[in-house]
Scaffold this active site. Structure first.
Site, short mmCIF file in Angstrom:
data_model
loop_
_atom_site.label_atom_id
_atom_site.label_comp_id
_atom_site.label_asym_id
_atom_site.label_seq_id
_atom_site.Cartn_x
_atom_site.Cartn_y
_atom_site.Cartn_z
N ARG A 189 -4.27 3.78 4.80
CA ARG A 189 -4.04 2.53 4.07
C ARG A 189 -5.25 2.05 3.27
NH1 ARG A 189 -2.73 -1.82 5.77
NH2 ARG A 189 -1.05 -2.18 4.30
N CYS B 251 -13.98 14.84 2.74
CA CYS B 251 -14.71 15.08 1.50
C CYS B 251 -14.07 14.34 0.34
CB CYS B 251 -14.75 16.58 1.20
SG CYS B 251 -15.59 17.45 2.50
N TYR C 33 -4.29 1.88 -0.62
CA TYR C 33 -3.97 0.54 -1.15
C TYR C 33 -5.16 -0.40 -1.14
CZ TYR C 33 0.45 2.27 0.85
OH TYR C 33 1.53 3.04 1.23
N1 LLP Z 1 13.51 -1.09 4.49
C1 LLP Z 1 13.24 -0.36 3.40
C2 LLP Z 1 14.34 0.07 2.53
C3 LLP Z 1 11.91 -0.03 3.09
O1 LLP Z 1 11.65 0.68 2.00
C4 LLP Z 1 10.86 -0.45 3.96
C5 LLP Z 1 9.48 -0.11 3.68
C6 LLP Z 1 11.22 -1.20 5.09
C7 LLP Z 1 12.54 -1.50 5.32
C8 LLP Z 1 10.19 -1.69 6.07
O2 LLP Z 1 9.29 -2.56 5.47
P1 LLP Z 1 8.24 -3.38 6.37
O3 LLP Z 1 9.01 -4.37 7.21
O4 LLP Z 1 7.50 -2.43 7.21
O5 LLP Z 1 7.38 -4.04 5.36
N2 LLP Z 1 2.93 2.46 3.53
C9 LLP Z 1 2.89 1.06 3.11
C10 LLP Z 1 4.20 0.36 3.32
C11 LLP Z 1 5.37 1.03 2.65
C12 LLP Z 1 6.68 0.36 2.94
C13 LLP Z 1 7.82 1.15 2.42
N3 LLP Z 1 9.11 0.62 2.70
C14 LLP Z 1 1.73 0.36 3.81
O6 LLP Z 1 0.99 1.01 4.55
O7 LLP Z 1 1.51 -0.81 3.58
#
Ligand code: LLP
Length: 430
Positions: free
Chosen positions: A313, A343, A317
């Site tokens: 992360r 690296c 980001y």
């Molecule tokens: N539903 C759908 C259709 C989604 O695309 C996502 C997340 C969620 C639910 C769950 O979202 P949450 O409640 O966790 O915000 N890798 C990124 C976050 C990517 C989220 C992608 N979709 C990070 O580390 O911040």
């Protein structure tokens, strides 16, 4: 409150000494609080209790099986984003009816398997996908339960890389086309249109986009009802943010009231797909300092044994995670650039942190690492995936062992004795 505590002398998780866990299991190591996972799931469930609902936990945030068992026992369903996530959920014991299947690019094989399994809903992302699901279902003589993901063109006010509900984003059916697409879907013999779905972004720290999304989707369901299309549910996705810096976050009760204010008048069941909010704060990543080297003034690089291969992360980001020394030293503060061993200059854990300068061998805890931490870990630089420990009642057990070099090479053909490389890779069969 269950979870982690860091004092002047020690770091603990629900009574377990983090230094002891790290000494026993090694680092890098994810450590989860079972009690905290349960508490957070129950808090969201209770906040939504006034209206029929189901929490479909977003597996993409973290699908380590030991965590899924806890959530299943608490009553959760799941949101899967791939055939792999569906398979893991099924092996963890979730029934097809507990699963909604989202994803912007579902393969033909994934759709076949999803229709055959009769999932609670396939959240379709386009008119083309609806047509493909219809064809598969008709060939099987069944009606597939589908929801249409709409793209409401709403700014999630989050990081651009995790915002998904704008006009230029690849997700869903543009809201202006969605009524026609839903009417056509409802008329297809292989489909049962059971819901409308929207997810406009992740790590939302304001309620305004949540309110606008919920009211847009509720109004859209009303328009469909006028068209004679009767839905069962509205799926408002995930996205509720957490505090990564310790400042107050959106209150879960306010979030639930915002959703229910829009959905309750429709009389439709509410589905939500939270990932981060449930598991984000329930884990730390423990990492050991492997080198300390001065820059200028009081600024130092603190090189640790976890980097972007364990927690992507910050590199991906610019995400901020608090970093706590597990056994803090006393002395003057220094400015520390905590960086990983890979690296890549982007391989950072946290830059410019004011803390007493650690020494080689010290243990640091990277906080709020439960969501999109281990789930996004990779083998870059041939790092084995880290071990994961679950603290339960003051003791702990591994829910994932550390990978070995044999694990890393398990998918690669070995060279016959005397050869550096195998003569030919085995033929690919699909
Ligand atoms: N539903 C759908 C259709 C989604 O695309 C996502 C997340 C969620 C639910 C769950 O979202 P949450 O409640 O966790 O915000 N890798 C990124 C976050 C990517 C989220 C992608 N979709 C990070 O580390 O911040």
């Amino acid at each position: 409150m269950a979870g982690f505590s860091f004092t002047a002398t020690a770091g603990t998780c629900d009574g377990a000494d983090l230094a002891l866990v790290a000494r026993t299991e090694g680092t890098p190591l994810y450590v989860y609080s079972r009690a905290s996972i349960e508490q957070r799931y129950r808090a969201l469930d209770a906040a939504l209790a006034a209206h029929p609902h189901r929490i479909h936990y977003a597996l993409k945030a973290n699908s380590t099986r030991g965590l899924l068992e806890i959530l299943m026992a608490a009553g959760a369903g799941v949101d899967a984003n791939s055939g792999g996530e569906i398979a893991v959920a099924r092996r963890a014991g979730f029934a097809p009816d507990d699963i909604v299947f989202t994803g912007v690019g579902k393969s033909a094989a994934e759709l076949e398997a999803a229709v055959a399994a009769d999932l609670h809903a396939i959240n379709a992302e386009s008119a083309g996908e609806l047509e493909r699901i219809d064809r598969i279902a008709q060939a099987r003589g069944v009606r597939a339960r589908v929801a249409v993901r709409v793209n409401p063109d709403i700014d999630a006010a989050s990081h651009p890389g995790i915002s998904t509900g704008g006009r230029g984003h690849k997700f869903g059916v543009p809201i202006d086309d969605a009524r026609r697409v839903c009417r056509e879907a409802a008329a297809r013999p292989g489909l049962r249109l059971v819901g409308v779905h929207a997810h406009v972004g992740s790590q939302m720290t304001r309620l305004d986009p949540v309110r606008r999304t919920a009211s847009t989707v509720a109004a859209f369901a009303g328009a469909l009802r006028d068209d004679g299309v009767a839905l069962e549910h509205l799926d408002l996705g995930g996205g509720l943010g957490i505090s990564y810096d310790g400042a107050p976050a959106v209150d879960v009760g306010d979030y639930a009231r915002t959703l229910l204010g829009a959905v309750a008048p429709t009389g439709l069941r509410l589905l939500v797909e939270p990932g981060r909010w449930i598991v984000g704060p329930t884990a730390v990543l423990l990492t050991t300092v492997v080198d300390v080297k001065p820059q200028s003034g009081d600024r130092h690089f603190v090189v640790v044994d976890a980097g972007m291969s364990e927690l992507m992360r910050p590199a991906l980001y610019d995400a901020y995670h608090r970093i706590a020394p597990v056994a803090p030293r006393t002395g003057p503060y220094a400015t520390c650039d905590v960086v990983g061993p890979l690296c890549e200059t982007t391989d950072v854990v946290g830059l410019g942190r004011r803390m007493v300068l650690p020494e080689v061998g010290d243990l640091l805890a990277v906080l709020d690492a439960g969501a999109y931490g281990s789930a996004m870990a990779s083998n870059y630089n041939r790092h084995p995936l880290p071990a994961e420990a679950l603290v339960d009642g003051g003791d702990w057990r591994l829910v994932r062992r550390r990978q070995t070099v044999d694990d890393l090479l398990a998918c690669e053909p070995a060279a016959p004795a005397g050869e550096v490389l195998p003569r030919a890779l085995p033929r690919v069969s699909r």
